[in-house]
Scaffold this motif. Structure first.
Motif, PDB file in Angstrom:
ATOM      1  N   PRO A  56       0.711  -0.502  -0.480  1.00 61.19           N
ATOM      2  CA  PRO A  56      -0.321   0.880   0.018  1.00 61.19           C
ATOM      3  C   PRO A  56       0.606   0.946   0.124  1.00 61.19           C
ATOM      4  CG  PRO A  56      -0.582  -1.257   1.694  1.00 61.19           C
ATOM      5  CD  PRO A  56       0.148  -1.945   1.367  1.00 61.19           C
ATOM      6  N   VAL A  57       2.054   0.884   1.040  1.00 61.29           N
ATOM      7  CA  VAL A  57       3.118   2.012   0.720  1.00 61.29           C
ATOM      8  C   VAL A  57       3.514   2.849  -0.498  1.00 61.29           C
ATOM      9  CG1 VAL A  57       4.959   3.238   2.051  1.00 61.29           C
ATOM     10  CG2 VAL A  57       3.222   1.496   3.681  1.00 61.29           C
ATOM     11  N   VAL A  60       0.927   4.437  -2.796  1.00 59.34           N
ATOM     12  CA  VAL A  60       0.876   5.592  -2.640  1.00 59.34           C
ATOM     13  C   VAL A  60       1.804   6.160  -3.228  1.00 59.34           C
ATOM     14  CG1 VAL A  60       0.797   6.784  -0.482  1.00 59.34           C
ATOM     15  CG2 VAL A  60      -1.123   5.662  -0.633  1.00 59.34           C
ATOM     16  N   ALA A  63       1.130   6.792  -6.774  1.00 59.07           N
ATOM     17  CA  ALA A  63       0.542   7.463  -6.699  1.00 59.07           C
ATOM     18  C   ALA A  63       0.235   9.655  -6.601  1.00 59.07           C
ATOM     19  CB  ALA A  63      -1.471   7.456  -6.124  1.00 59.07           C
ATOM     20  N   VAL A  64       1.516   9.979  -6.081  1.00 57.05           N
ATOM     21  CA  VAL A  64       2.109  10.899  -5.441  1.00 57.05           C
ATOM     22  C   VAL A  64       3.169  11.704  -6.714  1.00 57.05           C
ATOM     23  CG1 VAL A  64       3.577  12.478  -4.121  1.00 57.05           C
ATOM     24  CG2 VAL A  64       1.387  10.491  -3.025  1.00 57.05           C
ATOM     25  N   ILE A 360       3.147   6.190   8.262  1.00 53.37           N
ATOM     26  CA  ILE A 360       2.921   5.751   7.082  1.00 53.37           C
ATOM     27  C   ILE A 360       3.937   5.067   6.707  1.00 53.37           C
ATOM     28  CG2 ILE A 360       2.739   7.054   4.822  1.00 53.37           C
ATOM     29  CD1 ILE A 360       2.077   9.940   6.178  1.00 53.37           C
ATOM     30  N   ILE A 381       7.078   9.141   0.825  1.00 52.71           N
ATOM     31  CA  ILE A 381       6.233  10.055   1.177  1.00 52.71           C
ATOM     32  C   ILE A 381       5.681  11.198   1.521  1.00 52.71           C
ATOM     33  CG2 ILE A 381       3.252  10.042   1.508  1.00 52.71           C
ATOM     34  CD1 ILE A 381       3.687   6.715   0.972  1.00 52.71           C
ATOM     35  N   VAL A 406      -3.419  11.099   4.345  1.00 54.43           N
ATOM     36  CA  VAL A 406      -2.287   9.914   4.281  1.00 54.43           C
ATOM     37  C   VAL A 406      -1.773   9.392   5.305  1.00 54.43           C
ATOM     38  CG1 VAL A 406      -0.213   9.062   3.923  1.00 54.43           C
ATOM     39  CG2 VAL A 406      -1.497  10.887   2.608  1.00 54.43           C
TER      40      VAL A 406
END
Length: 427
Positions: A56-57, A60, A63-64, A360, A381, A406
């Protein structure tokens, strides 16, 4: 007649449908299909029990990066990525120490103040009193270790929650930093000094970055292979050789891509090299040593650890000492980045970012789950969001909102994952 029949049969076997001509292809196709089915089944099983790891990290982070790259094409430029790789180091080192504390199910609120205290101690000793840099660095780091040890011993002996003890430490160490800095309030570091070069020195030779990438892939393969051998020897579940190869290949692709991009700007940053070596070293400490196993055991259940005759006092003290040491080292890197120490050092959003990076990145707030690499992913992130906001001229308020969102999502996933594991008796 018989000869003709034999010739016909021979020609049939030697044609396209003869055994051996295409038999391997269906076999390989079935093997690939079975491997894919096993992979999907394993993913679904991990999804059900809440053990997705860092996936998942990574999603993310991707996506960022995709979002900000679409808003500004300079986001993934070699220059910005190089700056990003240096910016994550100071707070990232502090976050690594936070990971140790979170593994116990505790929280250290003093790391920001300790980082400022260590930076102030170094600056005053070196600049104001002429103490050699190497000695001032040692004293500054030992100051952080001592502060963490005092807090850890207090937590272990009094059994007061760590966040209460470290909250008192936050005020104490911050006051001590202000006292050390005195009325001037700001001390500028020597820009040509060793500490200043921690974040300004780059290995301009391309071979340095590519050599590190090769070494990283090799270490991953060797460590994974040794782990498989140990598990096979005692009859434990283990990865296949194909799985190790795929994992090594992914690391190699990431490492060589990073090396290529860094070499297109100024080369491999010294700060990034130190950061990765320390993260990898502490990861081995957690996963490969008796002390590391004790930390995970204590995070699983303090009472069970006591009944297993583990020295709870020693482990808790050592963990807070590690946190203090990493905070001090991180403080020196933060001071190196701006070549100065002031009364604002160690304050602001530093503490929040360090804790958020660890959470995170995948370290559980409930203890017993996480690695030092969690801090790296989480810090990437957070700093990517900050960098993207700066490039796109987005207000800082929006940056806080996005980072907070987040963090909340990470905590929610952690909570749901733990509930799923408890429902199956795995937590």
């Amino acid at each position: 007649m018989v000869k003709g029949t034999r010739d016909t049969a021979d020609s049939t076997r030697s044609g396209p449908t003869a055994p051996g001509a295409g038999a391997g292809r269906p076999h390989r196709g079935r093997a690939v299909a079975r491997a894919a089915e096993k992979g999907v089944a394993a993913f679904r099983r991990k999804l059900r029990v809440g053990e997705l790891g860092s996936l998942p990290v990574v999603l993310v982070l991707a996506a960022v990066w995709i979002t900000f790259q679409s808003l500004n094409s300079n986001f993934l430029s070699p220059r910005n990525l190089s700056n990003l790789s240096v910016d994550i180091v100071g707070t990232g080192l502090i976050a690594v120490g936070i990971v140790f504390v979170l593994l116990l199910g505790e929280l250290d609120l003093s790391v920001g103040s300790i980082s400022g205290l260590a930076a102030a101690a170094f600056a005053v000793l070196n600049v104001n009193h002429g103490v050699p840099e190497w000695l001032a660095v040692i004293i500054a780091v030992l100051a952080g270790t001592l502060a963490g040890t005092v807090q850890g011993f207090s937590v272990a002996r009094t059994r007061v929650p760590a966040f209460v003890v470290t909250l008192a430490g936050l005020l104490t160490w911050n006051g001590l930093m202000l006292y050390i800095l005195g009325t001037s309030g700001t001390v500028n570091l020597d820009e040509n000094g060793l500490v200043a070069k921690l974040t300004s020195y780059y290995f301009t030779n391309d071979a340095a970055a590519y050599g590190l990438a090769t070494g990283a892939a090799g270490v991953v393969f060797l460590v994974s292979y040794q782990d498989v051998r140990r598990r096979k020897a005692v009859g434990m579940p283990h990865r296949s050789l194909r799985g190790i190869t795929v994992r090594t290949g992914v690391v190699a692709v990431v490492a060589f891509t990073a090396a290529y991009l860094l070499n297109r700007f100024q080369g491999l940053p010294l700060a990034l090299l130190i950061f990765l070596v320390m993260v990898a070293g502490l990861d081995l400490v957690l996963r490969r040593t008796h002390y590391g196993r004790q930390v995970y055991a204590l995070g699983g259940s303090v009472e069970a650890a006591r009944r297993a005759s583990l020295s709870v006092t020693r482990v808790q003290t050592a963990v807070l000492a590690v946190s203090g040491t990493m905070a001090a080292i991180g403080g020196l890197f933060l001071a190196s980045r701006i070549t100065s120490v002031s009364q604002g050092s160690g304050s602001g959003v530093l503490l929040v970012n360090a804790i958020a990076a660890a959470v995170i990145g995948g370290t559980s707030l409930f203890g017993g789950r996480g690695t030092t690499w969690s801090a790296v992913l989480g810090m990437l992130i957070i700093q990517s969001i900050a960098s993207g906001m700066a490039i796109t001229d987005t207000p800082t308020a929006v940056q806080f909102i996005i980072t907070g969102g987040v963090l909340f999502a990470a905590v929610l996933i952690d909570s749901l994952s733990r509930r799923s594991q408890q429902a199956r008796g795995r937590a």
